[in-house]
Motif scaffolding. Structure first.
Motif, PDB file in Angstrom:
ATOM      1  N   TRP A  51       0.418  -0.748   0.103  1.00  0.00           N
ATOM      2  CA  TRP A  51       0.062   0.433   0.161  1.00  0.00           C
ATOM      3  C   TRP A  51       0.863   1.557   0.235  1.00  0.00           C
ATOM      4  O   TRP A  51       0.274   2.157  -0.409  1.00  0.00           O
ATOM      5  CB  TRP A  51      -0.709  -0.247   0.858  1.00  0.00           C
ATOM      6  CG  TRP A  51      -0.362  -0.096   2.566  1.00  0.00           C
ATOM      7  CD1 TRP A  51      -0.106  -1.407   2.859  1.00  0.00           C
ATOM      8  CD2 TRP A  51       0.123   1.148   3.210  1.00  0.00           C
ATOM      9  NE1 TRP A  51       0.889  -1.160   4.458  1.00  0.00           N
ATOM     10  CE2 TRP A  51       1.010   0.092   4.245  1.00  0.00           C
ATOM     11  CE3 TRP A  51       0.292   2.249   3.031  1.00  0.00           C
ATOM     12  CZ2 TRP A  51       1.430   0.908   5.266  1.00  0.00           C
ATOM     13  CZ3 TRP A  51       0.967   2.947   4.072  1.00  0.00           C
ATOM     14  CH2 TRP A  51       1.670   2.377   5.336  1.00  0.00           C
ATOM     15  N   PRO A  93      -6.136  -1.166  -4.549  1.00  0.00           N
ATOM     16  CA  PRO A  93      -7.246  -3.095  -4.659  1.00  0.00           C
ATOM     17  C   PRO A  93      -7.446  -3.399  -4.459  1.00  0.00           C
ATOM     18  O   PRO A  93      -7.091  -3.075  -2.545  1.00  0.00           O
ATOM     19  CB  PRO A  93      -5.624  -3.132  -5.406  1.00  0.00           C
ATOM     20  CG  PRO A  93      -4.743  -1.391  -5.663  1.00  0.00           C
ATOM     21  CD  PRO A  93      -4.995  -1.165  -4.609  1.00  0.00           C
ATOM     22  N   ASP A  94      -8.505  -3.965  -4.435  1.00  0.00           N
ATOM     23  CA  ASP A  94      -9.469  -4.949  -3.457  1.00  0.00           C
ATOM     24  C   ASP A  94      -8.571  -5.359  -2.650  1.00  0.00           C
ATOM     25  O   ASP A  94      -8.850  -6.398  -1.602  1.00  0.00           O
ATOM     26  CB  ASP A  94     -11.196  -6.111  -3.602  1.00  0.00           C
ATOM     27  CG  ASP A  94     -11.595  -4.372  -4.165  1.00  0.00           C
ATOM     28  OD1 ASP A  94     -11.774  -3.309  -3.618  1.00  0.00           O
ATOM     29  OD2 ASP A  94     -12.360  -4.548  -5.286  1.00  0.00           O
ATOM     30  N   CYS A  95      -7.301  -6.183  -3.209  1.00  0.00           N
ATOM     31  CA  CYS A  95      -6.656  -7.148  -2.806  1.00  0.00           C
ATOM     32  C   CYS A  95      -5.850  -7.285  -1.571  1.00  0.00           C
ATOM     33  O   CYS A  95      -4.649  -7.627  -0.716  1.00  0.00           O
ATOM     34  CB  CYS A  95      -5.784  -7.810  -3.862  1.00  0.00           C
ATOM     35  SG  CYS A  95      -4.565  -7.598  -4.805  1.00  0.00           S
ATOM     36  N   MET A  96      -4.977  -5.427  -1.390  1.00  0.00           N
ATOM     37  CA  MET A  96      -4.613  -4.789  -0.349  1.00  0.00           C
ATOM     38  C   MET A  96      -5.454  -4.473   0.872  1.00  0.00           C
ATOM     39  O   MET A  96      -6.821  -3.844   0.782  1.00  0.00           O
ATOM     40  CB  MET A  96      -3.543  -3.744  -0.550  1.00  0.00           C
ATOM     41  CG  MET A  96      -2.622  -4.007  -2.031  1.00  0.00           C
ATOM     42  SD  MET A  96      -1.736  -2.696  -2.545  1.00  0.00           S
ATOM     43  CE  MET A  96      -0.923  -3.520  -3.855  1.00  0.00           C
ATOM     44  N   GLU A  97      -4.572  -4.807   2.372  1.00  0.00           N
ATOM     45  CA  GLU A  97      -5.296  -4.283   3.108  1.00  0.00           C
ATOM     46  C   GLU A  97      -4.871  -2.892   3.915  1.00  0.00           C
ATOM     47  O   GLU A  97      -3.801  -2.120   3.091  1.00  0.00           O
ATOM     48  CB  GLU A  97      -5.173  -5.120   4.843  1.00  0.00           C
ATOM     49  CG  GLU A  97      -6.275  -4.751   5.749  1.00  0.00           C
ATOM     50  CD  GLU A  97      -5.451  -5.626   7.158  1.00  0.00           C
ATOM     51  OE1 GLU A  97      -5.667  -5.434   7.817  1.00  0.00           O
ATOM     52  OE2 GLU A  97      -5.009  -6.701   6.601  1.00  0.00           O
ATOM     53  N   ARG A 148     -15.457   2.128  -6.229  1.00  0.00           N
ATOM     54  CA  ARG A 148     -14.577   0.875  -6.945  1.00  0.00           C
ATOM     55  C   ARG A 148     -14.894  -0.198  -7.967  1.00  0.00           C
ATOM     56  O   ARG A 148     -15.093   0.075  -8.822  1.00  0.00           O
ATOM     57  CB  ARG A 148     -14.047  -0.499  -5.635  1.00  0.00           C
ATOM     58  CG  ARG A 148     -12.646  -0.853  -6.663  1.00  0.00           C
ATOM     59  CD  ARG A 148     -11.980  -2.147  -5.513  1.00  0.00           C
ATOM     60  NE  ARG A 148     -11.532  -1.192  -4.700  1.00  0.00           N
ATOM     61  CZ  ARG A 148     -11.595  -0.949  -3.544  1.00  0.00           C
ATOM     62  NH1 ARG A 148     -12.514  -1.079  -3.247  1.00  0.00           N
ATOM     63  NH2 ARG A 148     -10.899  -0.066  -2.643  1.00  0.00           N
ATOM     64  N   ARG A 194     -15.135  -0.256 -12.055  1.00  0.00           N
ATOM     65  CA  ARG A 194     -15.550  -1.505 -12.324  1.00  0.00           C
ATOM     66  C   ARG A 194     -16.639  -1.726 -13.621  1.00  0.00           C
ATOM     67  O   ARG A 194     -15.917  -2.033 -15.045  1.00  0.00           O
ATOM     68  CB  ARG A 194     -15.513  -2.685 -11.630  1.00  0.00           C
ATOM     69  CG  ARG A 194     -14.057  -2.986 -10.340  1.00  0.00           C
ATOM     70  CD  ARG A 194     -14.519  -3.876  -9.708  1.00  0.00           C
ATOM     71  NE  ARG A 194     -13.033  -4.033  -8.672  1.00  0.00           N
ATOM     72  CZ  ARG A 194     -13.039  -5.139  -7.969  1.00  0.00           C
ATOM     73  NH1 ARG A 194     -14.069  -5.793  -7.558  1.00  0.00           N
ATOM     74  NH2 ARG A 194     -12.093  -4.906  -7.253  1.00  0.00           N
TER      75      ARG A 194
END
Length: 682
Positions: free
Chosen positions: A187, A215-219, A632, A636
């Motif tokens: 991040w 991004p969604d994959c990151m906390e 987000r 998309r």
């Protein structure tokens, strides 16, 4: 000693009976200057242990007082994979020194008791905490973990043997390695992108922006994580993007300009300043902030000349330079300088001053230099002068309006002065123009006679050690035989008249829109000439050929639309009045528009028909399309629509409208910037 007789005679008898190995050595205590030394292996075990303990307890503190490792004491190129001495942190040096001290103790004991026995005894006494206090305190330091955290209180044979092997490679091999840096979280680049902006967002505000682009994959990181990240960064890296220009340069290194080898008149620096106090206007008497300009000599820090004007202009700069060059009984210092160094302001760069052919600087033989735009640090000498000279002078007046002034007092003073001026045309708090000029003159005199911290020190007549004043520095050069380059009053008048290049036509030249005539100019019809004029006197001009020889003095000819001559000063005042009236007119129009309020319009038949068609279109059923509520999700959706557009698929009206409008939003730009910068796949 245990297991040994009490007297020397008994010990010798025991050694002889048991056949101890010995050697005769020169020294006191024996017959004929020799003494008998027995090998330590002949002694009983209890005796050897007692001697070893005695040797450890008698170790001096000098053994621990190791000097710091110096780079010159080591090989020029350290062994492969060894850290350089200069790269060691303090905790690494402390650990290295502690290990050296313990190894020195082992080596000292090994000389008499053997290496294995010395190591075993040091390990045992360290475990029992029986080592001398100054040695025992080094055990935890020698066992320090990465980062300088204290280690355990014990030693081991394996550890001591390993330290001996490392010291054989080089002293710095005993320094512990730093822990490997952990990779930055994913991040971090996203956070820095929203944090490093000129708006200087706080960490909480930056986290709000980060939530839109992460991004969604990151906390999402916490505030504490972000603060720890920023704390580990250098000032320059942290403020990159948040500061630019002078603000960013204030964090970086700088170059010190040395003037110790200069002589007076070599470099003059000049800078204008908006005086931080309101004074009475010399024409209409209303409050305003005048423009002041000072010229300072780089070698002596002496203020050579100054001027004041209604606003920043080329004439204010020219007056200050002329005052700097002029020498009078009241002002015994001055002279023509070699270099004139200023900022790239409009008054300094005006063609009338800076033109390479007929500007004032060129006619005086002065080399004109300007600094880089926005790099005021390079002119720190004259920039610092504003604080020491002009701001200090402004603080003496009740109408001071600088940033150091109390806000409430400034508001009350301003209201009172404005009310008094509106009622009576003047105010007891408002200095007149002559009073303002007197304040400036006194400030310059005080500055020139005040010790300057950048000048050499002297011992004055009172025996006090202090820095020289700028005027004393100037006089010291005169005492050594240096003399300034001077000009006569006539030469100054000739060089400081503004000059323009014009064409003669039938004995006439036109300057500032006015016509000047002399019969001598008839013989120079159609030629290019220089016309010089006086700023305060528009009745005549001096005409010179291109070789600067005087042709004649042309007088004002009454063939202009204006009956009487108009000076350059009057023309400048009229131009300034016109500009100010233009601003007032724009403000008046804005006020009148606000007063009118809402404008009623009568719709045309075409507008009525367009409105009816719009109502019908809005009443028609719309295709169902769900637009996500979060940023987000909307991005998309736009990406899916964009892919359909690339394939040539048709979009519904609502989809097309969303596709066009979302692309213009800040959210779309933020996501797209991140994708481009970090090469994130769509």
């Amino acid at each position: 000693m245990p297991k040994l007789p009490k007297t020397a005679r008994s010990i010798h008898r025991k050694a002889k009976s048991e056949g101890w190995k010995f050697r005769d050595a020169a020294g006191k205590g024996g017959r004929n200057g020799t003494r008998r030394e027995y090998h330590i292996d002949n002694l009983p075990k209890e005796t050897r242990d007692a001697l070893l303990e005695q040797a450890i307890s008698n170790v001096s503190e000098d053994l621990c007082a190791l000097p710091a490792v110096k780079a010159e004491a080591l090989p020029a190129v350290p062994a492969e994979n060894l850290p350089a001495p200069a790269a060691l942190a303090r905790w690494q040096r402390d650990t290295m020194d502690a290990r050296c001290a313990i190894l020195n103790l082992v080596e000292q004991l090994a000389e008499t008791h053997g290496l294995n026995k010395a190591i075993a005894k040091v390990v045992a006494q360290a475990k029992a905490e029986l080592l001398p206090e100054h040695i025992q305190s080094l055990v935890t330091v020698a066992n320090a973990r990465s980062g300088g955290q204290m280690g355990k209180q014990t030693l081991s044979r394996r550890t001591l043997y390993r330290w001996r092997e490392l010291r054989g490679l080089g002293v710095t091999a005993l320094a512990p390695r730093e822990a490997a840096q952990k990779p930055l979280p994913g991040w971090v680049p996203y956070f820095l992108k929203v944090y490093r902006v000129p708006q200087k967002l706080s960490v909480p505000d930056a986290l709000e922006q980060l939530a839109c682009i992460l991004p969604d994959c990151m906390e999402m990181p916490s505030e504490s994580q972000c603060y720890r990240l920023l704390k580990k960064m250098s000032n320059v890296d942290r403020e990159k993007g948040r500061r630019t220009g002078n603000e960013m340069r204030a964090l970086k290194g700088y170059r010190v300009r040395d003037t110790s080898d200069m002589v007076p008149g070599e470099v003059y620096q000049c800078d204008g300043h908006s005086f931080k106090a309101r004074v009475a206007h010399p024409v209409h008497g209303k409050p305003f902030k005048p423009e002041v300009c000072a010229v300072i000599d780089a070698a002596t820090r002496l203020v050579m000349g100054w001027s004041a004007g209604l606003s920043e202009s080329n004439q204010t700069v020219a007056d200050a330079l002329r005052h700097a060059i002029t020498i009078t009984p009241e002002k015994p210092y001055g002279g023509v300088n070699a270099i004139f160094y200023t900022d790239p302001g409009s008054g300094n760069l005006a063609k009338i001053n800076a033109d390479p052919a007929f500007g004032r600087y060129a006619r005086l033989g002065i080399t004109f230099k300007t600094g880089i735009v926005g790099n005021s640090q390079a002119r720190g000498l004259v920039e610092r002068l504003q604080q020491s000279l002009w701001i200090r002078a402004a603080k003496q007046l009740p109408t001071f309006c600088g940033r150091d002034m109390d806000g409430t007092t400034l508001y009350k003073t301003t209201k009172l002065v404005d009310a008094q001026v509106k009622k009576t045309g003047t105010s007891e708090l408002l200095p007149s123009w002559p009073q303002f000029l007197d304040v400036c003159a006194q400030a310059v005199e005080r500055y020139n006679n005040t010790p300057h911290s950048s000048l050499p020190k002297i011992t004055d007549e009172t025996g006090k050690r202090r820095h020289m004043t700028p005027l004393e520095m100037w006089n010291s050069f005169l005492a050594r035989g240096w003399t300034p380059a001077t000009m006569t009053d006539a030469e100054l008048d000739d060089c400081f008249r503004p000059r323009v290049q014009v064409t003669t036509r039938r004995g006439q030249v036109r300057v500032l829109g006015q016509t000047y005539y002399n019969p001598e100019l008839v013989h120079h019809g159609g030629e290019q000439v220089f016309a010089e004029y006086e700023v305060q006197d528009g009745s005549r001009v001096w005409v010179r050929d291109m070789d600067e020889r005087l042709i004649c003095i042309a007088r004002f000819e009454a063939n202009h639309s204006r009956m009487f001559a108009r000076s350059a000063t009057e023309k400048a005042m009229e131009d300034r009045e016109a500009r100010r009236l233009e601003v007032v007119d724009r403000k008046r129009e804005e006020i009148m528009e606000e007063r009118r309020g809402v404008i009623e319009l009568t719709p045309t038949p075409e507008a009525i028909e367009a409105r009816r068609e719009l109502v019908i279109e809005m009443a028609a059923p719309q295709e169902a399309m769900e637009i996500p509520a979060d940023d987000r999700g909307r991005y998309r959706l736009w990406c899916r629509l964009d892919a359909r557009m690339d394939r040539g698929d048709a979009l519904t009206d609502r989809e097309a409208q969303f596709y066009r409008s979302f692309k213009k939003t800040r959210v779309w730009r933020a996501f797209r910037d991140v994708e481009e910068d970090l090469a994130i796949a769509k």
